[in-house]
Design a protein around this motif. Structure first.
Motif, mmCIF file in Angstrom:
data_model
loop_
_atom_site.group_PDB
_atom_site.id
_atom_site.type_symbol
_atom_site.label_atom_id
_atom_site.label_comp_id
_atom_site.label_asym_id
_atom_site.label_seq_id
_atom_site.Cartn_x
_atom_site.Cartn_y
_atom_site.Cartn_z
ATOM 1 N N ALA A 94 0.839 -1.143 -0.059
ATOM 2 C CA ALA A 94 0.007 0.030 -0.066
ATOM 3 C C ALA A 94 0.736 1.335 -0.122
ATOM 4 C CB ALA A 94 -0.923 0.125 1.177
ATOM 5 N N LYS A 95 2.115 1.133 0.870
ATOM 6 C CA LYS A 95 2.782 2.348 0.805
ATOM 7 C C LYS A 95 3.756 2.374 -0.517
ATOM 8 C CE LYS A 95 5.690 5.456 3.060
ATOM 9 N NZ LYS A 95 6.726 5.565 2.317
ATOM 10 N N LYS A 96 4.010 1.484 -1.115
ATOM 11 C CA LYS A 96 4.580 1.642 -2.484
ATOM 12 C C LYS A 96 3.784 1.970 -3.568
ATOM 13 C CE LYS A 96 8.590 -1.801 -1.537
ATOM 14 N NZ LYS A 96 9.028 -3.100 -1.824
ATOM 15 N N ALA A 97 2.425 1.857 -3.432
ATOM 16 C CA ALA A 97 1.712 1.908 -4.393
ATOM 17 C C ALA A 97 1.155 3.697 -4.335
ATOM 18 C CB ALA A 97 0.257 1.085 -4.199
ATOM 19 N N GLY A 98 1.702 4.162 -3.144
ATOM 20 C CA GLY A 98 1.548 5.851 -3.054
ATOM 21 C C GLY A 98 0.019 6.048 -2.280
ATOM 22 N N GLN A 99 -0.538 4.771 -1.775
ATOM 23 C CA GLN A 99 -1.865 5.118 -1.177
ATOM 24 C C GLN A 99 -1.569 5.852 0.146
ATOM 25 O OE1 GLN A 99 -4.298 1.787 -0.740
ATOM 26 N NE2 GLN A 99 -3.175 0.611 -2.138
ATOM 27 N N THR A 100 -2.350 6.756 0.458
ATOM 28 C CA THR A 100 -2.667 7.660 1.557
ATOM 29 C C THR A 100 -3.980 7.462 2.272
ATOM 30 O OG1 THR A 100 -3.145 9.524 0.678
ATOM 31 C CG2 THR A 100 -0.801 9.011 0.818
ATOM 32 N N LYS A 101 -4.242 7.806 3.713
ATOM 33 C CA LYS A 101 -5.365 7.827 4.352
ATOM 34 C C LYS A 101 -5.911 6.370 4.173
ATOM 35 C CE LYS A 101 -5.176 12.093 5.466
ATOM 36 N NZ LYS A 101 -4.915 12.629 6.928
ATOM 37 N N THR A 102 -5.103 5.374 4.564
ATOM 38 C CA THR A 102 -5.704 3.969 4.467
ATOM 39 C C THR A 102 -6.444 3.642 5.710
ATOM 40 O OG1 THR A 102 -3.846 3.031 5.281
ATOM 41 C CG2 THR A 102 -3.640 3.582 2.551
ATOM 42 N N ASN A 103 -6.795 2.389 5.741
ATOM 43 C CA ASN A 103 -7.129 2.113 7.210
ATOM 44 C C ASN A 103 -6.066 1.016 8.164
ATOM 45 O OD1 ASN A 103 -7.013 -0.653 5.914
ATOM 46 N ND2 ASN A 103 -9.124 -0.974 6.446
ATOM 47 N N PHE A 104 -4.779 1.120 7.558
ATOM 48 C CA PHE A 104 -3.611 0.744 8.342
ATOM 49 C C PHE A 104 -3.557 1.966 9.480
ATOM 50 C CE2 PHE A 104 -2.842 -1.471 4.477
ATOM 51 C CZ PHE A 104 -2.724 -2.575 5.066
ATOM 52 N N ASP A 105 -4.209 2.033 10.498
ATOM 53 C CA ASP A 105 -4.149 2.924 11.437
ATOM 54 C C ASP A 105 -2.843 2.568 12.564
ATOM 55 O OD1 ASP A 105 -6.068 4.773 10.488
ATOM 56 O OD2 ASP A 105 -7.486 3.543 11.190
ATOM 57 N N VAL A 106 -3.047 1.245 13.086
ATOM 58 C CA VAL A 106 -1.952 0.712 14.071
ATOM 59 C C VAL A 106 -1.665 -0.612 13.727
ATOM 60 C CG1 VAL A 106 -1.654 0.140 16.325
ATOM 61 C CG2 VAL A 106 -3.057 1.967 15.938
ATOM 62 N N ILE A 107 -0.403 -1.043 13.569
ATOM 63 C CA ILE A 107 -0.011 -2.293 13.298
ATOM 64 C C ILE A 107 0.855 -2.955 14.452
ATOM 65 C CG2 ILE A 107 0.170 -2.062 10.757
ATOM 66 C CD1 ILE A 107 2.760 -2.122 10.580
ATOM 67 N N GLU A 108 0.634 -4.365 14.655
ATOM 68 C CA GLU A 108 1.589 -4.942 15.495
ATOM 69 C C GLU A 108 2.687 -5.727 14.642
ATOM 70 O OE1 GLU A 108 0.659 -8.667 18.574
ATOM 71 O OE2 GLU A 108 0.764 -9.280 16.406
ATOM 72 N N LEU A 109 3.612 -5.541 15.424
ATOM 73 C CA LEU A 109 5.057 -6.335 14.719
ATOM 74 C C LEU A 109 5.867 -6.900 15.657
ATOM 75 C CD1 LEU A 109 7.162 -3.687 13.183
ATOM 76 C CD2 LEU A 109 5.043 -3.067 14.233
ATOM 77 N N GLY A 110 6.608 -7.696 15.243
ATOM 78 C CA GLY A 110 7.684 -8.305 16.069
ATOM 79 C C GLY A 110 8.547 -7.110 16.225
ATOM 80 N N GLY A 111 9.397 -6.898 17.154
ATOM 81 C CA GLY A 111 10.366 -5.846 17.662
ATOM 82 C C GLY A 111 11.782 -6.003 16.659
ATOM 83 N N ASP A 112 11.494 -7.263 16.317
ATOM 84 C CA ASP A 112 12.999 -7.499 15.129
ATOM 85 C C ASP A 112 12.581 -7.081 13.876
ATOM 86 O OD1 ASP A 112 11.369 -9.506 14.874
ATOM 87 O OD2 ASP A 112 13.110 -11.218 14.973
ATOM 88 N N GLU A 113 11.297 -6.848 13.625
ATOM 89 C CA GLU A 113 10.818 -6.371 11.887
ATOM 90 C C GLU A 113 10.931 -5.033 11.542
ATOM 91 O OE1 GLU A 113 7.321 -9.736 10.913
ATOM 92 O OE2 GLU A 113 6.768 -8.492 12.647
#
Length: 389
Positions: A94-113
């Motif tokens: 989504a980021k590479k496609a230049g999308q903005t104002k998406t519904n990726f508001d909060v994401i969980e990820l491993g600390g090493d990611e």
């Protein structure tokens, strides 16, 4: 050649509607923060993994929403091992496609990611955190190992040995003792394929990286690949002593695969995520005889963190949700529902709940962050170990 204007218009409209449909189905199209029927602003929380993680988030979100008059959280959860496109791939695409104002508001990820997201999605993938908007951060006892300016931990996790105490009276205390135990008890140990789950992945990584300097565990330098040989030789040496079915060595699929073997007493010992093992011990899906312990050098662990992607549409709501996740209420829910290791002052938590994890301290975890080397390592395992007869 003549062109039919009406047909062209119809085709253009059809293509436009199709594109809109595809964007809507992805859940990542350009959109302002949505409003609920009661006027609350929607904050979408993305996470993935095993079912116990989903259960934890559902309970926390229910409590968060009940306490809020301004925001309402909604969960988008991607269960591991389903073949669905992963969270990392979706968000970065989504980021590479230049999308903005998406519904990726909060994401969980491993600390090493964190470094992986930045490497693929750009330095501006995450919003630089304003700690003044996260008052509960003052109770944190752990910080993210990587890019503490961009992500914040909300729980801890580590891989441990899970074993049947009816059979294993004295579990191995060191890595060398573990490897000897495996040889002395053919067929009674199993680890899942590393690409299908982090418990098996941790076993493979530590078996290889125990031969390397400690700094290699947090490096993506390609030169370390040249020094994997000794560790892979160990894994090849251990291969014939692993769990077998129908006369052949079998590496189970997913973290749950090895726990199922342990529960059914087909093996006596496996590497497992501490939270998964403790949760299933509490639920009774693992027998009462199952215990957990850690070896030295230990398997890898990590704080699990939350970040705010710059392509989201509800930054204020994201801050409100992250602040809630660091509250005693949310930490107790994580501890109770999935035996997650808290990251805030234990004195703020239910003492009856903390008893179950009192020996697991997140600040003493052994971290691993290999970047793209991790993927290459798992692919090498598939070729070198997964193909052995």
């Amino acid at each position: 050649m003549k062109c039919n204007g009406k047909k062209i218009t119809a085709v253009i409209m059809s293509l436009a509607m199709g594109a809109a449909f595809m964007t809507g189905c992805s859940g990542t199209g350009n959109t302002a923060a949505q409003k609920t029927g009661n006027g609350k602003s929607v904050v979408t929380v993305w996470a993935g993994g095993s079912d116990n993680v989903r259960v934890q988030f559902e309970k926390q979100i229910e409590t968060f929403n009940a306490s809020q008059d301004k925001y309402e959280a909604k969960l988008e959860f991607i269960t591991s091992g389903t073949g669905a496109e992963g969270l990392f791939d979706r968000a970065v695409a989504a980021k590479k496609a230049g999308q903005t104002k998406t519904n990726f508001d909060v994401i969980e990820l491993g600390g090493d990611e964190v470094t992986k997201y930045i490497s693929e999605g750009g330095e501006d993938f995450f919003v630089t955190l304003d700690r003044s908007k996260i008052p509960n951060a003052e109770n944190l006892k752990v910080e993210s190992t990587y890019r503490n300016d961009l992500v914040i931990p909300y729980r801890g996790t580590t891989v441990v040995l899970a074993y049947n105490s009816d059979v294993v009276k004295e579990p191995p205390k060191t890595a060398e003792e573990l490897y000897q135990w495996i040889k002395d008890h053919p067929g009674r140990f199993a680890y899942n394929t590393p690409s299908s789950g982090g418990a098996g992945g941790s076993f493979v990584v530590t078996s290889i990286y125990n031969y390397l300097p400690e700094e290699a565990l947090t490096s993506s330098d390609e030169s370390w690949k040249e020094k994997w040989g000794e560790g892979f030789d160990l894994l090849k040496e251990l291969h014939p002593y692993m769990y077998q079915s129908s006369g052949k060595v079998v590496y189970p699929n997913k973290n749950q695969g090895t726990l199922d073997l342990l529960a059914n007493k087909e093996v006596d010992m496996v590497p497992a995520w501490a939270d998964m093992a403790l949760t299933q011990m509490k639920q009774g899906t693992l027998p009462e005889s199952i215990r957990i312990s850690q070896i030295d050098p230990s398997f890898t662990g990590s704080p699990v963190v939350l970040g705010i992607p710059s392509i989201g549409s509800n930054e204020d709501g994201a801050y409100a949700f992250i602040d809630y996740m660091l509250s005693a209420d949310a930490q107790n829910i994580a501890l109770d529902s999935m035996a997650a290791i808290p990251v805030i002052d234990y004195s703020l938590l239910d003492p009856e709940l903390t008893k179950t994890i009192e020996t697991l301290k997140v600040d003493s975890f052994r971290m691993s962050s290999l970047g793209t080397l991790g993927t290459e390592l798992y692919e090498e395992w598939d070729k070198e170990i997964g193909t052995l007869q």
